[in-house]
Design an enzyme around this catalytic site. Structure first.
Site, mmCIF file in Angstrom:
data_model
loop_
_atom_site.group_PDB
_atom_site.id
_atom_site.type_symbol
_atom_site.label_atom_id
_atom_site.label_comp_id
_atom_site.label_asym_id
_atom_site.label_seq_id
_atom_site.Cartn_x
_atom_site.Cartn_y
_atom_site.Cartn_z
ATOM 1 N N GLY A 48 0.967 -0.655 5.326
ATOM 2 C CA GLY A 48 1.378 -1.648 6.323
ATOM 3 C C GLY A 48 0.292 -2.615 6.738
ATOM 4 N N THR B 67 0.888 -1.165 0.000
ATOM 5 C CA THR B 67 0.000 0.000 0.000
ATOM 6 C C THR B 67 0.921 1.208 0.000
ATOM 7 O OG1 THR B 67 -1.812 -1.126 1.171
ATOM 8 C CG2 THR B 67 -1.736 1.225 1.465
ATOM 9 N N SER C 105 -7.828 -1.402 6.347
ATOM 10 C CA SER C 105 -7.181 -0.815 7.531
ATOM 11 C C SER C 105 -6.597 0.559 7.220
ATOM 12 C CB SER C 105 -6.046 -1.721 8.024
ATOM 13 O OG SER C 105 -6.537 -2.969 8.402
HETATM 14 N N1 GLY Z 1 -5.366 -3.807 1.515
HETATM 15 C C1 GLY Z 1 -4.949 -3.201 2.696
HETATM 16 C C2 GLY Z 1 -6.030 -2.481 3.394
HETATM 17 O O1 GLY Z 1 -6.967 -2.039 2.763
HETATM 18 O O2 GLY Z 1 -6.015 -2.342 4.584
#
Ligand code: GLY
Length: 558
Positions: free
Chosen positions: A460, A369, A441
């Protein structure tokens, strides 16, 4: 009731005093992003007369090109916006959506067991991307320049190429086995099937063409016409379930952020379908009764861990896409509710996570991310966290598009009781359903008190929220952004019942004390996170910006 009225008066008073102080305007701008070329793209657009929102379009698109393993047109994200002139705040939810043909058992075999890999690699792992719709919306509704102008730096980087730094090779190494199986992805990102050498020039002409189509036709340049046909042809050929109806139906959603208070600091963050803001505010509410500056280091870390444990437990129990499931948001954000959770925290003992109730599934989420933060001279702000989920997403590029597709379907719960990529658990609130957004997240966040404004976030996976939490606590102790981004990190997410930590997060004495309280400690194999942060001192209008020393980003004030 009296308490609620007092709180409302306090909020109105602070909002009035802060607005009257005229803090919103700065004389300069600041951008912090995970890649120097993305930061430069943002400044180029500001210099051309754009505002922070135009710069955010430029940075988002540039990151899709120069940090292709971390975010991109085939992914999604959350863009938290603050307009300087009137304080208007909104979050653009460009989160990916499950295809309409998706169902809650799609990753299970006949015996109801999870088929490893199906939600992680290849066409079936990819959800309907939100990033193209979000940047078009951002440019049209909030920008000052044309979308085409703001996309120019990204188009140039894709066409002319650039030499990726070490981070690129590091992410590629993790996903090499998947990428080499997809000839289109291998052709673009590998060098003769191998991890490229240090001087490798990464040119992405197909991606430049796709960006040009978006520049010309807006969202239709991606979700309709030639790009859509190419996406659908390859996704379908490789076992995916997308249809044109999915692409037609994709809509970016403007959502009201979640708000909280911690020692006079107003916290503005991401609402569901991200868990980020809720878990962050819940943990801060739990901690708000303690003076963390007056306790021993071990007690401080014990209390923070216990707050994380309880807030992440509620993440697993209650959170999902609020357009599909009912979430007790008022309860979860309430200081009174947090007081109840706090009452079960003992100073002399860790609470085993098993003692917290609820039928849950354990679920991993991807650790990659990206995040960027921007403020312009008019006080417009953007905190944006963008993702493809895992490093290089699903490891799959649709032929002729240059678009690397996400594997965000893995952020859903495939089966109650099964763990996802990040070891996260979840309940049926985050089960797969057609058209639903998977729980995230991502925690793009603004902080504001009487004298300062902060813009921050980080990649993260599930650890995003605990990293932002530690940064908020550091901000509360009046440290600078350079300190927030390099703080030694530790993390507890309810299950597994263990404190994960970086190498130098705890002194030997603190480790012993935490073990004696009953905590299990596990040092992670490498540092994590890549925080990008900005702080504005309201009185002096001084800006400072910081990029995580663990990454290769660039934070600048100009
Ligand atoms: N794919 C990581 C998140 O959306 O938390």
């Amino acid at each position: 009731m009296k308490q609620a009225v007092e709180k409302l008066i306090l909020i109105v008073f602070f909002t009035f005093v802060w607005a009257a102080a005229g803090f919103a305007e700065t004389s300069k701008s600041a951008i912090a992003s995970a890649h120097p070329l993305a930061t430069k793209a943002g400044f180029e657009i500001l210099a051309a007369g754009g505002n922070a929102f135009d710069a955010a379009v430029a940075v988002s698109a540039a990151l899709a090109v120069v940090e292709p393993g971390s975010s991109g047109l085939g992914g999604g994200g959350f863009w938290l916006l603050h307009r300087g002139k009137d304080g208007f705040e909104i979050i653009l939810d460009g989160r990916e959506k499950a295809p309409l043909a998706a169902n809650k058992n799609m990753y299970l075999d006949r015996n109801g067991e999870v088929i490893e890999d199906l939600s992680k690699n290849g066409a079936l792992a990819a959800a309907i991307p939100g990033m193209p719709a979000a940047i078009v919306h951002l440019a049209k509704k909030y920008g000052r320049l044309s979308l085409a102008q703001s996309l120019q730096p990204a188009i140039r980087y894709a066409r002319d190429g650039f030499v990726p730094a070490n981070h690129y090779r590091k992410l590629l190494t993790v996903r090499h086995p998947v990428i080499e199986k997809n000839p289109e992805a291998a052709k673009i990102f590998l060098e003769n099937g191998h991890i490229p050498a240090a001087n490798f020039l990464l040119k992405q002409p197909d991606l430049a063409n796709t960006l040009e189509k978006i520049a010309r036709f807006g969202a239709a340049g991606f979700y309709q016409g030639e790009t859509a046909q190419k996406l659908l042809a390859d996704v379908t050929a490789l076992g995916g379930i997308w249809t044109q109806k999915d692409l037609d139906a994709y809509q970016v959603i403007e959502r009201v952020p979640v708000y909280g208070w911690y020692y006079g600091i107003k916290i503005t963050s991401a609402p569901p379908p991200s868990s980020g803001g809720v878990v962050l505010i819940e943990a801060l509410n739990i901690l708000s009764a303690y003076d963390l500056t007056k306790v021993t280091d071990a007690t401080r870390k014990h209390l923070i861990t216990e707050a994380m444990r309880r807030a992440y437990h509620d993440r697993a129990l209650y959170l999902g896409d609020s357009d599909f499931v009912s979430i007790p948001l008022k309860q979860l954000l309430s200081p009174d509710y947090a007081a109840g959770l706090r009452s079960s925290i003992r100073a002399d003992k860790a609470l085993p996570s098993d003692f917290l109730s609820g039928e849950l599934v354990e679920k991993q989420t991807g650790t990659d991310t990206t995040h960027f933060s921007i403020i312009d001279a008019e006080g417009n702000r953007v905190a944006a966290t963008l993702s493809l989920n895992a490093e290089f997403g699903a490891g799959f590029v649709a032929k002729g598009t240059g678009v690397l597709l996400n594997n965000e379907m893995d952020d859903f719960v495939s089966k109650v009781g099964a763990m996802n990529r990040y070891g996260l658990v979840g309940s049926s609130a985050n089960a797969i359903a057609p058209g639903k957004r998977m729980l995230s997240s991502m925690t793009p966040t603004f902080l504001e008190d009487e004298t300062r404004v902060a813009i921050l976030g980080t990649p993260g996976g599930s650890r995003i929220i605990s990293m932002v939490l530690l940064a908020v606590l550091d901000f509360a102790e009046h440290h600078a952004p350079q300190s927030w981004v390099k703080l030694p990190r530790f993390h507890h997410q309810y299950l597994p019942d263990v404190i994960e930590h970086e190498e130098n997060s705890f002194s030997p004495e603190t480790m012993t004390a935490l073990s004696n309280l009953g905590h299990q400690l596990k040092q992670v194999s490498s540092p994590y996170g890549n925080m990008q942060a900005i702080e504005l001192q309201k009185k002096t209008r001084q800006l400072s910006a910081a990029s995580d020393p663990r990454g290769e980003g660039l934070a600048e004030v100009r």
